[in-house]
Design a protein around this motif. Structure first.
Motif, PDB file in Angstrom:
ATOM      1  N   UNK A 194       0.240   1.363 -32.396  1.00 13.11           N
ATOM      2  CA  UNK A 194       1.075   2.514 -32.900  1.00 13.11           C
ATOM      3  C   UNK A 194       0.611   2.504 -34.333  1.00 13.11           C
ATOM      4  N   UNK A 195      -0.115   2.222 -35.258  1.00 16.03           N
ATOM      5  CA  UNK A 195       0.004   2.447 -36.461  1.00 16.03           C
ATOM      6  C   UNK A 195      -1.448   3.191 -36.772  1.00 16.03           C
ATOM      7  N   UNK A 196      -2.459   2.677 -35.582  1.00 13.46           N
ATOM      8  CA  UNK A 196      -3.443   3.787 -35.849  1.00 13.46           C
ATOM      9  C   UNK A 196      -2.896   4.944 -34.768  1.00 13.46           C
ATOM     10  N   UNK A 197      -2.012   5.218 -33.883  1.00  9.74           N
ATOM     11  CA  UNK A 197      -1.588   5.968 -32.971  1.00  9.74           C
ATOM     12  C   UNK A 197      -1.105   7.456 -33.870  1.00  9.74           C
ATOM     13  N   UNK A 198       0.284   6.610 -34.510  1.00  5.12           N
ATOM     14  CA  UNK A 198       1.398   8.128 -35.420  1.00  5.12           C
ATOM     15  C   UNK A 198       0.624   7.558 -36.057  1.00  5.12           C
ATOM     16  N   UNK A 199      -0.136   7.492 -37.309  1.00  2.00           N
ATOM     17  CA  UNK A 199       0.326   7.364 -38.632  1.00  2.00           C
ATOM     18  C   UNK A 199      -1.118   7.810 -39.190  1.00  2.00           C
ATOM     19  N   UNK A 200      -2.145   6.871 -38.358  1.00  3.02           N
ATOM     20  CA  UNK A 200      -3.802   6.755 -38.751  1.00  3.02           C
ATOM     21  C   UNK A 200      -4.188   7.897 -38.766  1.00  3.02           C
ATOM     22  N   UNK A 201      -4.773   8.180 -37.262  1.00  7.72           N
ATOM     23  CA  UNK A 201      -5.316   9.399 -36.874  1.00  7.72           C
ATOM     24  C   UNK A 201      -4.217  10.688 -36.360  1.00  7.72           C
ATOM     25  N   UNK A 202      -2.279  10.644 -37.333  1.00 12.90           N
ATOM     26  CA  UNK A 202      -1.901  11.547 -36.392  1.00 12.90           C
ATOM     27  C   UNK A 202      -1.990  12.156 -38.243  1.00 12.90           C
ATOM     28  N   UNK A 203      -1.581  11.814 -39.438  1.00 12.46           N
ATOM     29  CA  UNK A 203      -2.196  12.677 -40.363  1.00 12.46           C
ATOM     30  C   UNK A 203      -3.363  13.560 -40.267  1.00 12.46           C
ATOM     31  N   UNK A 204      -3.990  13.407 -40.658  1.00 12.35           N
ATOM     32  CA  UNK A 204      -5.396  14.687 -40.716  1.00 12.35           C
ATOM     33  C   UNK A 204      -5.250  15.011 -40.100  1.00 12.35           C
ATOM     34  N   UNK A 205      -4.808  15.124 -38.831  1.00 10.69           N
ATOM     35  CA  UNK A 205      -4.903  16.130 -37.711  1.00 10.69           C
ATOM     36  C   UNK A 205      -3.598  17.152 -37.377  1.00 10.69           C
ATOM     37  N   UNK A 206      -2.611  16.092 -38.427  1.00  8.69           N
ATOM     38  CA  UNK A 206      -1.320  16.774 -37.960  1.00  8.69           C
ATOM     39  C   UNK A 206      -1.555  18.647 -38.043  1.00  8.69           C
ATOM     40  N   UNK A 207      -2.385  18.945 -39.307  1.00  5.55           N
ATOM     41  CA  UNK A 207      -2.736  20.381 -39.746  1.00  5.55           C
ATOM     42  C   UNK A 207      -1.232  20.991 -40.322  1.00  5.55           C
ATOM     43  N   UNK A 208      -0.516  19.783 -41.333  1.00  2.09           N
ATOM     44  CA  UNK A 208       0.435  20.297 -42.176  1.00  2.09           C
ATOM     45  C   UNK A 208       0.103  20.988 -43.717  1.00  2.09           C
ATOM     46  N   UNK A 209      -1.050  20.337 -43.771  1.00  3.72           N
ATOM     47  CA  UNK A 209      -1.812  20.229 -45.121  1.00  3.72           C
ATOM     48  C   UNK A 209      -2.816  21.021 -45.596  1.00  3.72           C
TER      49      UNK A 209
END
Length: 436
Positions: free
Chosen positions: A342-357
């Motif tokens: 869950x940590x990897x799926x939702x946070x570790x991989x999610x932040x850099x691929x979010x497109x938010x920054x």
């Protein structure tokens, strides 16, 4: 005193290694993945540009320049199409209405607009080099789209500035030669001369104006509130699910409850894995609208503009439920390993691929591919559309809703199928019987 058996010292040593080595290896690998994902996408975004969409609009109707018909706007537009690297920039040649529509829906990060009287103004500007009178520089407008993120305007300015600087030099050379040729053919006593200031102005005749398209209002953090609101929604679902999982298991006697030095372990309840998961799903579903309402109330209290409050509340609640249900299903299927997944799926991989920054088109392609399915990117598109693009479906809300629904369906199916299978196999949650 009797001597210890040969295996007596080796067994505790192996036991100690089993205690410290696996956690050390897991944490080290997790930190390596964390560093790779986070630093890879932020170190040099301009190096990783691919398919970055910018509109190009040429409205120039042309005019007579140096006695010859000309359309310098078309000349610049054609040059930009040839010079701008197509593997990095998706330069879309559009009409003004189509460009404005794509800016409004966030489908392009900016636009280069050449006005209808561009060639005519160049001719007037050239004449002013030798004839007194008021004159203004011909202008090309570069529109940025701050609602697509805080970093995208910088990329648009950099790309457009570099391309138009070269066009400015080329047009300046042509304009200077044309004016000098006219002066020589005019003759006269004394012969007309081009002053140093006129030469300097003719060398760079085009003024590039950078203007934000639909500037963000105050209270949006320069386009970052959508990203941080997305983070809150993801954490509400992910972290909320982990808290619910631990507390429900403690209440049902499947895990101990500890408060400081106090330790309590209830007897295990006679409840199946499936029913336990259904109970956890019910709790996260009840908590989701409360958390969504809290987020909105605090945002409103801090002055964050929320033009579509009902839409924001409904989608945020939906996203929290989808993330929470999926996270609980993963833990129910994998046990303790599910926490790491869950940590990897939702946070570790999610932040850099979010497109938010940093835009998806300015991060490494290997990371950008994650945005096709990563939950954080889908939720970000929905939140950004609601906060900045008037809940326009084409601005990402439609994709966000369908992808969130798909994620919820996967979570429900995974949890129900796996826990039901465990129950049918009588893999009950009970302490293992120690060997004699």
């Amino acid at each position: 005193m009797s001597n210890p058996e040969p295996g007596d010292s080796a067994t505790p040593k192996r036991s100690r290694i089993r205690v410290w080595l696996p956690p050390a290896v897991v944490v080290s690998l997790l930190m390596a993945l964390l560093a790779t994902m986070y630093l890879a996408y932020v170190v040099d975004p301009s190096k990783h540009l691919h398919g970055f969409p910018i509109a190009l609009v040429n409205q120039d109707t042309g005019d007579t320049l140096a006695g010859q018909p000309a359309n310098v706007g078309k000349q610049i537009s054609d040059a930009l199409v040839q010079q701008v690297p197509s593997d990095k920039i998706d330069l879309r040649v559009l009409g003004i209405n189509a460009a404005q529509q794509q800016l409004t829906s966030g489908n392009v990060y900016g636009a280069i607009v050449i006005p209808s009287d561009f060639t005519k103004r160049l001719g007037i500007f050239a004449t002013a080099g030798v004839i007194p009178g008021d004159v203004s520089q011909p202008m090309i407008t570069v529109y940025t789209n701050p609602r697509t993120g805080s970093f995208s305007p910088q990329v648009v300015q950099s790309v457009a500035g570099s391309a138009l600087a070269q066009a400015n030099t080329t047009v300046g050379d042509q304009l200077t030669k044309a004016v000098l040729a006219q002066l020589q053919s005019a003759g006269g006593t004394p012969a007309p001369q081009l002053t140093g200031l006129s030469k300097l102005m003719l060398a760079k005749p085009i003024e590039v104006s950078v203007v934000p398209f639909r500037p963000l209002p105050a209270g949006t953090g320069g386009g970052l509130t959508a990203f941080f609101y997305t983070m809150m929604v993801l954490l509400a679902g992910f972290t909320g699910a982990m808290v619910i999982n631990g507390m429900v298991d403690s209440s049902l006697g499947f895990a101990p409850t500890e408060f400081g030095p106090w330790y309590l372990h209830y007897p295990a309840s006679p409840i199946s894995r499936l029913n336990t998961l259904l109970l956890k799903w019910a709790v996260i579903t009840g908590v989701a609208p409360v958390a969504s309402g809290i987020f909105m109330a605090i945002g409103h209290g801090l002055g964050m503009p929320i033009d579509r409050p009902l839409m924001l509340f409904l989608y945020s609640t939906f996203a929290i439920v989808a993330v929470g249900v999926t996270a609980l299903s993963i833990v129910s299927a994998l046990g303790t390993l599910g926490l790491l997944v869950n940590l990897i799926l939702f946070i570790v991989l999610g932040l850099p691929s979010s497109g938010g920054t940093i835009p998806i088109e300015a991060i490494p392609k290997s990371v950008a591919r994650l945005a096709d399915f990563e939950p954080m990117h889908q939720v970000y598109l929905g939140i950004r559309s609601i906060l900045y693009f008037n809940a326009d479906g084409s601005a990402g809300l439609s994709r966000a809703v369908w992808m969130t629904l798909l994620g919820l369906a996967i979570g429900l199916t995974l949890g129900a199928v796996v826990t039901r299978y465990y129950d049918r196999k009588e893999l009950h949650r009970a302490p293992s019987t120690p060997r004699a």
